[in-house]
Write a protein that holds these residues in place. Structure first.
Motif, short mmCIF file in Angstrom:
data_model
loop_
_atom_site.label_atom_id
_atom_site.label_comp_id
_atom_site.label_asym_id
_atom_site.label_seq_id
_atom_site.Cartn_x
_atom_site.Cartn_y
_atom_site.Cartn_z
N LYS A 27 2.29 -1.39 4.21
CA LYS A 27 2.74 -0.07 3.76
C LYS A 27 2.28 0.25 2.34
O LYS A 27 2.44 -0.55 1.43
CB LYS A 27 4.26 0.00 3.84
CG LYS A 27 4.85 1.34 3.39
CD LYS A 27 6.36 1.37 3.59
CE LYS A 27 7.00 2.58 2.96
NZ LYS A 27 6.44 3.85 3.41
N ASP A 28 1.69 1.45 2.18
CA ASP A 28 1.21 1.99 0.91
C ASP A 28 -0.01 1.26 0.36
O ASP A 28 -0.36 1.44 -0.81
CB ASP A 28 2.32 2.01 -0.15
CG ASP A 28 3.40 3.02 0.17
OD1 ASP A 28 3.09 4.00 0.87
OD2 ASP A 28 4.55 2.84 -0.26
N TYR A 32 -5.56 3.89 4.85
CA TYR A 32 -4.23 3.92 4.24
C TYR A 32 -3.21 3.49 5.29
O TYR A 32 -3.26 3.93 6.45
CB TYR A 32 -3.89 5.32 3.74
CG TYR A 32 -2.48 5.43 3.18
CD1 TYR A 32 -2.20 5.00 1.89
CD2 TYR A 32 -1.44 5.94 3.96
CE1 TYR A 32 -0.90 5.08 1.38
CE2 TYR A 32 -0.15 6.02 3.46
CZ TYR A 32 0.11 5.58 2.17
OH TYR A 32 1.39 5.65 1.67
N ASP A 42 -1.01 13.19 7.37
CA ASP A 42 -0.22 12.77 8.53
C ASP A 42 0.57 13.92 9.14
O ASP A 42 0.94 13.87 10.31
CB ASP A 42 0.74 11.65 8.09
CG ASP A 42 1.40 10.97 9.27
OD1 ASP A 42 0.69 10.72 10.27
OD2 ASP A 42 2.61 10.69 9.20
N ARG A 56 -1.41 8.27 -2.05
CA ARG A 56 -0.26 8.24 -1.13
C ARG A 56 0.16 9.67 -0.75
O ARG A 56 0.46 9.96 0.41
CB ARG A 56 0.93 7.51 -1.77
CG ARG A 56 0.70 6.03 -2.00
CD ARG A 56 2.01 5.28 -2.18
NE ARG A 56 2.85 5.81 -3.23
CZ ARG A 56 2.79 5.45 -4.50
NH1 ARG A 56 1.89 4.55 -4.91
NH2 ARG A 56 3.62 5.97 -5.39
N GLN A 76 0.03 11.27 3.05
CA GLN A 76 1.21 11.81 3.71
C GLN A 76 0.96 13.24 4.19
O GLN A 76 1.42 13.64 5.28
CB GLN A 76 2.42 11.76 2.76
CG GLN A 76 2.88 10.37 2.37
CD GLN A 76 3.37 9.55 3.54
OE1 GLN A 76 3.76 10.07 4.59
NE2 GLN A 76 3.35 8.22 3.39
N ASP A 103 -1.47 3.67 15.78
CA ASP A 103 -0.01 3.52 15.68
C ASP A 103 0.35 2.48 16.73
O ASP A 103 0.47 2.79 17.92
CB ASP A 103 0.67 4.86 15.94
CG ASP A 103 2.16 4.81 15.64
OD1 ASP A 103 2.68 3.71 15.37
OD2 ASP A 103 2.81 5.87 15.70
N TYR A 127 0.61 3.54 6.59
CA TYR A 127 1.87 4.28 6.47
C TYR A 127 3.08 3.35 6.63
O TYR A 127 4.16 3.65 6.10
CB TYR A 127 1.94 5.36 7.55
CG TYR A 127 0.93 6.46 7.36
CD1 TYR A 127 1.16 7.49 6.43
CD2 TYR A 127 -0.25 6.50 8.10
CE1 TYR A 127 0.23 8.51 6.26
CE2 TYR A 127 -1.18 7.51 7.93
CZ TYR A 127 -0.94 8.52 7.01
OH TYR A 127 -1.86 9.52 6.83
#
Length: 325
Positions: free
Chosen positions: A101-102, A80, A181, A174, A178, A58, A82
């Motif tokens: 993203k994605d 992946y 996460d 996806r 998620q 991150d 985010y």
């Protein structure tokens, strides 16, 4: 006891030594905090079990490089994103990739690249790594060779000439990403959930790729069989052998025979016989050639043999067929 290292150990040792101000040992893994002069953010790494781990980052802003000239084990990485983006440059081939993203990022560590350069911008991502050498050691030896062949074929079909692939993630991937996460990894329940979701993510990815590869293989197979039929029909008097046909189409005899059976319902040999008979029927209806001439036209020197084959397929002799038409 000797601890066996892999490219992921080398990567995170490099990150820690060059780019990190401090590290934090957690229940299931380790977090790496970036030095201020290099950027803002952190990396993390969690070993799920032998041969399977999840890592990620991150990062608000950072640039880094990695020397890839080390011995590699067979590790498949599926990542992946985010949010944000990461620019990736591979050298010496000079290919550039944008991971945003994605997107999913697929990487095979068995390659001959020398360096990678990364440029992170407000990017949050995770990666799952499966070390196939470790997984293989846990396999039942009875199935090992078969699984290895299937694995290698699937990986080759995914990458073809590429080392790294970036593409849009499916809805299912996806959704699982998620869910990963949101999992807390500081207790046993969290570990169990993380392990299950990590395996589910990999399995879903491989299943999707397997279906995609099957579709591509079938399309290519149809093209080959269509071309084979054209060659047969254009050379009906002197049709090539199955081996000659396979060589012309740059395929194997096995694949050619299997494709013919799957697509036409006939073996190559049966298809050739039927093609000859169809040509004979056309000539019997639309020409004044004699039975002998028609037999020769489709590759039969013996008119009696031609008549017998014709009758077997049409329940009528060539002469009676001509008269009926």
């Amino acid at each position: 006891m000797t601890i066996k290292k892999n490219i992921m150990d080398d990567y995170y040792k490099y990150v820690e030594d060059k780019y990190c101000s401090e590290t934090l040992d957690e229940v299931l893994g380790k977090k790496y905090f970036i030095k201020d002069q290099f950027g803002t953010g952190n990396f993390f790494r969690i070993k799920i079990e032998e041969g399977l781990e999840i890592s990620g980052f991150d990062i608000s802003k950072m640039e880094m490089d990695f020397d890839n000239r080390v011995p590699h084990e067979d590790i498949l990485e599926v990542g992946y994103c985010y949010g944000g983006e990461t620019k990736i440059l591979s050298l010496p081939d000079g290919k550039e990739y944008t991971f945003k993203k994605d997107d999913i990022c697929i990487y095979n560590t068995l390659n001959k690249l020398d360096y990678f350069k990364f440029k992170y911008r407000n990017c949050k991502a995770m990666s799952i790594h499966m070390n196939f050498n470790s997984i293989k050691n846990a396999m039942n030896s009875i199935w090992e060779d078969e699984i290895l062949r299937d694995w290698q074929e699937n990986i080759n079909n995914i990458f073809k000439e590429n080392i790294l692939i970036v593409e849009k993630a499916s809805y299912d991937l996806r959704k699982i990403a998620q869910e990963i996460d949101t999992i807390s990894s500081n207790n046993m329940m969290g570990y169990m959930k993380l392990k299950l979701k990590t395996i589910e993510f990999l399995a879903t990815f491989l299943e999707e790729k397997s279906k995609e590869n099957f579709k591509n293989i079938k399309n290519k197979e149809v093209q080959i069989i269509t071309k084979a039929k054209e060659i047969i029909n254009e050379n009906i008097e002197n049709t090539p052998s199955v081996k000659e046909l396979a060589n012309q189409l740059n395929t194997s005899v096995y694949k050619l025979q299997k494709g013919f059976k799957d697509i036409t319902g006939d073996t190559v040999y049966e298809y050739i016989k039927k093609a000859k008979i169809e040509k004979a029927k056309y000539l019997l209806k639309n020409s004044n050639l004699s039975i002998l001439e028609i037999a020769n036209e489709i590759g039969y020197e013996n008119p009696s043999k031609f008549a017998n084959v014709f009758k077997r397929y049409n329940d009528i002799t060539p002469l009676k067929y001509r008269k009926s038409k």
